[in-house]
Write a protein that holds these residues in place. Structure first.
Motif, short mmCIF file in Angstrom:
data_model
loop_
_atom_site.label_atom_id
_atom_site.label_comp_id
_atom_site.label_asym_id
_atom_site.label_seq_id
_atom_site.Cartn_x
_atom_site.Cartn_y
_atom_site.Cartn_z
N THR A 20 0.88 -1.17 0.00
CA THR A 20 0.00 0.00 0.00
C THR A 20 0.92 1.22 0.00
OG1 THR A 20 -1.64 -1.21 1.31
CG2 THR A 20 -1.85 1.19 1.24
N LYS A 127 1.19 -5.49 2.12
CA LYS A 127 -0.20 -5.97 2.13
C LYS A 127 -0.23 -7.44 2.53
CE LYS A 127 -2.25 -3.24 -1.59
NZ LYS A 127 -2.84 -3.36 -2.94
N LYS A 128 -1.28 -7.82 3.20
CA LYS A 128 -1.53 -9.23 3.50
C LYS A 128 -2.20 -9.84 2.27
CE LYS A 128 -0.59 -9.02 8.03
NZ LYS A 128 0.71 -8.42 8.10
N SER A 129 -2.24 -11.18 2.20
CA SER A 129 -2.81 -11.84 1.03
C SER A 129 -4.30 -11.51 0.86
CB SER A 129 -2.60 -13.35 1.09
OG SER A 129 -3.18 -13.86 2.25
N TYR A 130 -5.03 -11.36 1.98
CA TYR A 130 -6.46 -11.05 1.85
C TYR A 130 -6.68 -9.61 1.35
CZ TYR A 130 -5.73 -9.23 6.63
OH TYR A 130 -5.26 -8.57 7.73
N ASP A 131 -5.75 -8.70 1.67
CA ASP A 131 -5.83 -7.34 1.13
C ASP A 131 -5.66 -7.37 -0.39
OD1 ASP A 131 -6.17 -6.13 3.60
OD2 ASP A 131 -4.01 -5.81 3.89
N LYS A 132 -4.72 -8.20 -0.86
CA LYS A 132 -4.48 -8.31 -2.30
C LYS A 132 -5.72 -8.85 -3.00
CE LYS A 132 0.40 -9.30 -1.58
NZ LYS A 132 1.46 -10.28 -1.73
N ARG A 133 -6.37 -9.86 -2.38
CA ARG A 133 -7.58 -10.45 -2.98
C ARG A 133 -8.71 -9.43 -3.05
NH1 ARG A 133 -5.99 -15.15 -0.11
NH2 ARG A 133 -7.34 -14.62 1.64
N THR A 134 -8.88 -8.63 -1.99
CA THR A 134 -9.96 -7.63 -2.02
C THR A 134 -9.68 -6.56 -3.08
OG1 THR A 134 -8.94 -6.42 -0.19
CG2 THR A 134 -10.69 -7.96 0.37
N ASP A 135 -8.40 -6.18 -3.24
CA ASP A 135 -8.06 -5.20 -4.27
C ASP A 135 -8.38 -5.74 -5.66
OD1 ASP A 135 -7.25 -3.37 -2.43
OD2 ASP A 135 -5.09 -3.57 -2.82
N LYS A 138 -12.15 -5.68 -6.16
CA LYS A 138 -12.62 -4.31 -6.43
C LYS A 138 -12.32 -3.90 -7.86
CE LYS A 138 -12.11 -2.39 -1.79
NZ LYS A 138 -11.30 -1.52 -0.94
#
Length: 161
Positions: A20, A127-135, A138
């Motif tokens: 980020t 970033k954590k892996s779940y942050d990458k997935r949400t990005d 989106k």
């Protein structure tokens, strides 16, 4: 004749995916002659590159600039540590933010600006892996919305005829 404008040499596309970006800085890079000549040929890789602050100076590590093909014994080492040139106030601000914890310095791009080699440096948080997935989710949703809007506009344009 002096160059004008900005010519990108290399970009770190993965950095925006893995981090980020909180703040960006433009830093000059202290280089040797054969390194500049190699960069003018558009040859560089920011894949494993990162920056560190040691003794009040900022250093770029892991940047790969291949040896200049026409260079002789004066050629440079491809992965040597290179000094980044920033104002004292910017370095102090970076040191303070990095000490807070969880932040790193990541090079985003390497480019020529008016004939001088510059590095776009980002103060970033991993970033954590779940942050990458949400990005990614989106981005996919935004793409679908843009497609639907485009179809709707084209449909209305046909109806008006």
């Amino acid at each position: 004749m002096k160059e004008k404008g900005r010519k990108v040499i290399a970009q770190n596309r993965k950095a925006r995916h893995d981090y980020t970006i909180l703040d960006t800085y433009e830093a000059g890079v202290a280089l040797l002659g054969t390194e500049v000549k190699s960069l003018r040929l558009g040859r560089a890789s920011l894949v494993d590159a990162f920056a560190t602050v040691d003794d009040g100076e900022v250093w770029l590590r892991g940047l790969h600039i291949p040896e200049y093909t026409q260079g002789s014994w004066t050629n440079h080492e491809p992965r040597r540590t290179r000094k980044l040139l920033l104002h004292r106030g910017e370095i102090e601000r970076l040191i303070g933010k990095i000490r807070e914890g969880g932040l790193t310095l990541v090079p985003l791009s390497l480019y020529f600006s008016d004939g001088k080699v510059k590095c776009e440096l980002a103060l970033a948080k991993g970033k954590k892996s779940y942050d990458k997935r949400t990005d990614l989710a989106k981005r996919d949703a935004q793409r679908d919305i843009a497609r639907a809007m485009g179809r709707a506009v084209k449909g209305r344009a046909r109806e008006m005829r």
